[in-house]
Design a protein around this motif. Structure first.
Motif, PDB file in Angstrom:
ATOM      1  N   ALA A 253      73.937 -17.640  34.562  1.00 28.09           N
ATOM      2  CA  ALA A 253      74.280 -16.539  33.671  1.00 28.09           C
ATOM      3  C   ALA A 253      72.976 -15.944  33.158  1.00 28.09           C
ATOM      4  O   ALA A 253      72.534 -16.231  32.049  1.00 28.09           O
ATOM      5  CB  ALA A 253      75.151 -17.025  32.518  1.00 28.09           C
ATOM      6  N   CYS A 254      72.344 -15.153  33.994  1.00 26.81           N
ATOM      7  CA  CYS A 254      71.059 -14.537  33.627  1.00 26.81           C
ATOM      8  C   CYS A 254      70.998 -13.104  34.125  1.00 26.81           C
ATOM      9  O   CYS A 254      69.924 -12.606  34.462  1.00 26.81           O
ATOM     10  CB  CYS A 254      69.896 -15.357  34.181  1.00 26.81           C
ATOM     11  N   GLY A 255      72.144 -12.442  34.189  1.00 33.01           N
ATOM     12  CA  GLY A 255      72.181 -11.050  34.592  1.00 33.01           C
ATOM     13  C   GLY A 255      72.117 -10.879  36.104  1.00 33.01           C
ATOM     14  O   GLY A 255      71.878 -11.822  36.860  1.00 33.01           O
ATOM     15  N   ASP A 256      72.337  -9.640  36.538  1.00 32.27           N
ATOM     16  CA  ASP A 256      72.302  -9.343  37.970  1.00 32.27           C
ATOM     17  C   ASP A 256      70.941  -9.628  38.584  1.00 32.27           C
ATOM     18  O   ASP A 256      70.842 -10.106  39.720  1.00 32.27           O
ATOM     19  CB  ASP A 256      72.675  -7.881  38.199  1.00 32.27           C
ATOM     20  N   GLU A 257      69.876  -9.322  37.849  1.00 33.40           N
ATOM     21  CA  GLU A 257      68.535  -9.484  38.396  1.00 33.40           C
ATOM     22  C   GLU A 257      68.267 -10.936  38.774  1.00 33.40           C
ATOM     23  O   GLU A 257      67.744 -11.235  39.856  1.00 33.40           O
ATOM     24  CB  GLU A 257      67.491  -9.006  37.380  1.00 33.40           C
ATOM     25  N   GLY A 258      68.623 -11.848  37.890  1.00 32.75           N
ATOM     26  CA  GLY A 258      68.411 -13.254  38.182  1.00 32.75           C
ATOM     27  C   GLY A 258      69.277 -13.734  39.327  1.00 32.75           C
ATOM     28  O   GLY A 258      68.827 -14.492  40.193  1.00 32.75           O
ATOM     29  N   ALA A 259      70.535 -13.309  39.363  1.00 36.17           N
ATOM     30  CA  ALA A 259      71.436 -13.729  40.432  1.00 36.17           C
ATOM     31  C   ALA A 259      70.982 -13.192  41.785  1.00 36.17           C
ATOM     32  O   ALA A 259      71.069 -13.882  42.806  1.00 36.17           O
ATOM     33  CB  ALA A 259      72.859 -13.261  40.129  1.00 36.17           C
ATOM     34  N   LEU A 260      70.474 -11.964  41.809  1.00 35.10           N
ATOM     35  CA  LEU A 260      69.979 -11.392  43.057  1.00 35.10           C
ATOM     36  C   LEU A 260      68.775 -12.163  43.576  1.00 35.10           C
ATOM     37  O   LEU A 260      68.588 -12.306  44.792  1.00 35.10           O
ATOM     38  CB  LEU A 260      69.608  -9.918  42.846  1.00 35.10           C
ATOM     39  N   ALA A 261      67.961 -12.680  42.675  1.00 38.31           N
ATOM     40  CA  ALA A 261      66.805 -13.460  43.090  1.00 38.31           C
ATOM     41  C   ALA A 261      67.214 -14.795  43.689  1.00 38.31           C
ATOM     42  O   ALA A 261      66.532 -15.332  44.579  1.00 38.31           O
ATOM     43  CB  ALA A 261      65.863 -13.679  41.906  1.00 38.31           C
ATOM     44  N   LEU A 262      68.336 -15.331  43.226  1.00 41.65           N
ATOM     45  CA  LEU A 262      68.765 -16.658  43.666  1.00 41.65           C
ATOM     46  C   LEU A 262      69.681 -16.634  44.889  1.00 41.65           C
ATOM     47  O   LEU A 262      69.819 -17.653  45.571  1.00 41.65           O
ATOM     48  CB  LEU A 262      69.496 -17.371  42.528  1.00 41.65           C
ATOM     49  N   ALA A 263      70.303 -15.505  45.181  1.00 42.51           N
ATOM     50  CA  ALA A 263      71.276 -15.453  46.271  1.00 42.51           C
ATOM     51  C   ALA A 263      70.678 -15.848  47.625  1.00 42.51           C
ATOM     52  O   ALA A 263      71.230 -16.717  48.309  1.00 42.51           O
ATOM     53  CB  ALA A 263      71.917 -14.074  46.334  1.00 42.51           C
ATOM     54  N   PRO A 264      69.548 -15.259  48.056  1.00 43.78           N
ATOM     55  CA  PRO A 264      68.980 -15.686  49.343  1.00 43.78           C
ATOM     56  C   PRO A 264      68.525 -17.143  49.313  1.00 43.78           C
ATOM     57  O   PRO A 264      68.673 -17.856  50.306  1.00 43.78           O
ATOM     58  CB  PRO A 264      67.787 -14.728  49.535  1.00 43.78           C
ATOM     59  N   TRP A 265      67.996 -17.565  48.194  1.00 36.51           N
ATOM     60  CA  TRP A 265      67.529 -18.947  48.057  1.00 36.51           C
ATOM     61  C   TRP A 265      68.661 -19.945  48.206  1.00 36.51           C
ATOM     62  O   TRP A 265      68.488 -21.037  48.755  1.00 36.51           O
ATOM     63  CB  TRP A 265      66.847 -19.114  46.700  1.00 36.51           C
TER      64      TRP A 265
ATOM     65  N   GLU B 215      77.725 -13.433  35.762  1.00 42.01           N
ATOM     66  CA  GLU B 215      77.589 -12.034  35.354  1.00 42.01           C
ATOM     67  C   GLU B 215      77.313 -11.204  36.606  1.00 42.01           C
ATOM     68  O   GLU B 215      76.311 -10.518  36.704  1.00 42.01           O
ATOM     69  CB  GLU B 215      76.455 -11.894  34.341  1.00 42.01           C
ATOM     70  N   GLY B 216      78.202 -11.298  37.572  1.00 38.71           N
ATOM     71  CA  GLY B 216      77.949 -10.715  38.886  1.00 38.71           C
ATOM     72  C   GLY B 216      78.498  -9.328  39.058  1.00 38.71           C
ATOM     73  O   GLY B 216      79.514  -9.124  39.732  1.00 38.71           O
ATOM     74  N   GLY B 217      77.848  -8.336  38.487  1.00 40.05           N
ATOM     75  CA  GLY B 217      78.310  -6.970  38.646  1.00 40.05           C
ATOM     76  C   GLY B 217      77.824  -6.307  39.916  1.00 40.05           C
ATOM     77  O   GLY B 217      78.410  -5.336  40.381  1.00 40.05           O
ATOM     78  N   ASP B 218      76.740  -6.804  40.502  1.00 39.44           N
ATOM     79  CA  ASP B 218      76.136  -6.208  41.689  1.00 39.44           C
ATOM     80  C   ASP B 218      76.686  -6.898  42.932  1.00 39.44           C
ATOM     81  O   ASP B 218      76.546  -8.112  43.103  1.00 39.44           O
ATOM     82  CB  ASP B 218      74.617  -6.368  41.626  1.00 39.44           C
ATOM     83  N   GLY B 219      77.284  -6.112  43.826  1.00 37.75           N
ATOM     84  CA  GLY B 219      77.874  -6.670  45.029  1.00 37.75           C
ATOM     85  C   GLY B 219      76.877  -7.333  45.949  1.00 37.75           C
ATOM     86  O   GLY B 219      77.256  -8.169  46.783  1.00 37.75           O
ATOM     87  N   ARG B 220      75.599  -6.995  45.821  1.00 38.89           N
ATOM     88  CA  ARG B 220      74.591  -7.594  46.694  1.00 38.89           C
ATOM     89  C   ARG B 220      74.373  -9.079  46.401  1.00 38.89           C
ATOM     90  O   ARG B 220      73.752  -9.778  47.202  1.00 38.89           O
ATOM     91  CB  ARG B 220      73.267  -6.844  46.539  1.00 38.89           C
ATOM     92  N   ILE B 221      74.883  -9.559  45.284  1.00 33.21           N
ATOM     93  CA  ILE B 221      74.736 -10.973  44.948  1.00 33.21           C
ATOM     94  C   ILE B 221      75.423 -11.848  45.996  1.00 33.21           C
ATOM     95  O   ILE B 221      74.919 -12.908  46.361  1.00 33.21           O
ATOM     96  CB  ILE B 221      75.317 -11.260  43.547  1.00 33.21           C
ATOM     97  N   SER B 222      76.555 -11.421  46.482  1.00 33.34           N
ATOM     98  CA  SER B 222      77.301 -12.226  47.445  1.00 33.34           C
ATOM     99  C   SER B 222      77.176 -11.722  48.876  1.00 33.34           C
ATOM    100  O   SER B 222      77.671 -12.380  49.794  1.00 33.34           O
ATOM    101  CB  SER B 222      78.785 -12.270  47.050  1.00 33.34           C
ATOM    102  N   LEU B 223      76.501 -10.589  49.096  1.00 37.31           N
ATOM    103  CA  LEU B 223      76.403 -10.014  50.431  1.00 37.31           C
ATOM    104  C   LEU B 223      74.950  -9.846  50.858  1.00 37.31           C
ATOM    105  O   LEU B 223      74.180  -9.111  50.240  1.00 37.31           O
ATOM    106  CB  LEU B 223      77.094  -8.658  50.480  1.00 37.31           C
ATOM    107  N   ALA B 224      74.578 -10.523  51.955  1.00 33.28           N
ATOM    108  CA  ALA B 224      73.249 -10.322  52.527  1.00 33.28           C
ATOM    109  C   ALA B 224      73.187  -8.979  53.244  1.00 33.28           C
ATOM    110  O   ALA B 224      72.128  -8.358  53.340  1.00 33.28           O
ATOM    111  CB  ALA B 224      72.930 -11.455  53.502  1.00 33.28           C
ATOM    112  N   ALA B 225      74.316  -8.531  53.754  1.00 38.00           N
ATOM    113  CA  ALA B 225      74.479  -7.235  54.407  1.00 38.00           C
ATOM    114  C   ALA B 225      75.939  -6.852  54.266  1.00 38.00           C
ATOM    115  O   ALA B 225      76.774  -7.706  53.932  1.00 38.00           O
ATOM    116  CB  ALA B 225      74.068  -7.320  55.882  1.00 38.00           C
ATOM    117  N   PRO B 226      76.296  -5.572  54.495  1.00 41.84           N
ATOM    118  CA  PRO B 226      77.688  -5.174  54.300  1.00 41.84           C
ATOM    119  C   PRO B 226      78.693  -6.033  55.054  1.00 41.84           C
ATOM    120  O   PRO B 226      79.822  -6.216  54.600  1.00 41.84           O
ATOM    121  CB  PRO B 226      77.701  -3.725  54.815  1.00 41.84           C
TER     122      PRO B 226
END
Length: 228
Positions: free
Chosen positions: A109-121, A133-144
């Motif tokens: 729970a550290c905002g979209d920016e933090g979640a986006l940094a951790l998704a590929p990792w 706090e996953g408002g950005d769809g890119r958090i769960s999608l590496a590509a469409p």
């Protein structure tokens, strides 16, 4: 207080969801130390500290309920909190948390920016990650057309929040009656209230009083006195 309450309900729903479904991700692993560990990365101090502390308390409430029902696949659940810094510093913290605590699931729970940094990792580390706090769809999608296999996000809309609150009040707390308090000039609050009342009635509950307040959000003391 209202923000803390919604944050607490969010983490409560998250942990209950993970308890019933999330363990399938790591079904081929034996939980470290014979226990199912949930590690929550969130702000525990500073301006975001009160909300983070509320998340921890709500998570512990859910963990206690899950353990009382036998745990997850027979394993006892243990909740650990980890103070989260600024989102740009979250990756080293997540790596340290995994190395030292060896969680089964990492809640962030550290905002979209933090979640986006951790998704590929999460893919590299093979660590199930749930962004609260996953408002950005890119958090769960590496590509469409290609999701991250270990990254998930929760996004509550107003209707879902109202239903969640109604279920918590009726089933979790066992309350048959409720009074609702919301700000008339807050579209989100009005939408959540409508969803709550509809869901609460369907669950057999009765709304006995409604307190709709107009004016500055900080000036609700008089209205709360009426509620008391």
């Amino acid at each position: 207080p209202r923000q803390r309450f919604w944050a607490g309900l969010g983490i409560l729903a998250t942990v209950l969801l993970l308890a019933s479904l999330g363990y399938r991700i790591v079904a081929d692993r034996r939980p470290e130390g014979g226990e199912f560990r949930l590690v929550l990365l969130t702000s525990l101090t500073g301006p975001g500290g009160p909300v983070g502390q509320a998340r921890l308390k709500a998570a512990q409430l859910a963990v206690d309920q899950i353990n009382a029902q036998g745990g997850v696949r027979g394993y006892r659940v243990r909740r650990r909190g980890y103070g989260g810094p600024q989102p740009r510093e979250i990756l080293p913290l997540a790596e340290k948390a995994v190395r030292t605590l060896k969680p089964s699931v990492l809640l962030v729970a550290c905002g979209d920016e933090g979640a986006l940094a951790l998704a590929p990792w999460s893919t590299v580390a093979r660590m199930p990650l749930v962004a609260l706090e996953g408002g950005d769809g890119r958090i769960s999608l590496a590509a469409p057309d290609r999701p991250y296999p270990y990254a998930f996000r929760l996004l509550f809309d107003h209707e879902y929040e109202g239903k969640l609150l109604a279920y918590f009040a009726r089933q979790g707390l066992g309350r048959r009656t409720a009074a609702v308090f919301f700000l008339l000039d807050d579209p989100r609050g009005v939408a959540v209230d409508r969803a709550f009342e509809a869901a609460f009635r369907r669950l057999g509950g009765v709304v006995t009083a409604r307190f709709g307040v107009e004016g500055p959000r900080q000036d609700v003391a008089a209205a709360l006195e009426v509620v008391r």
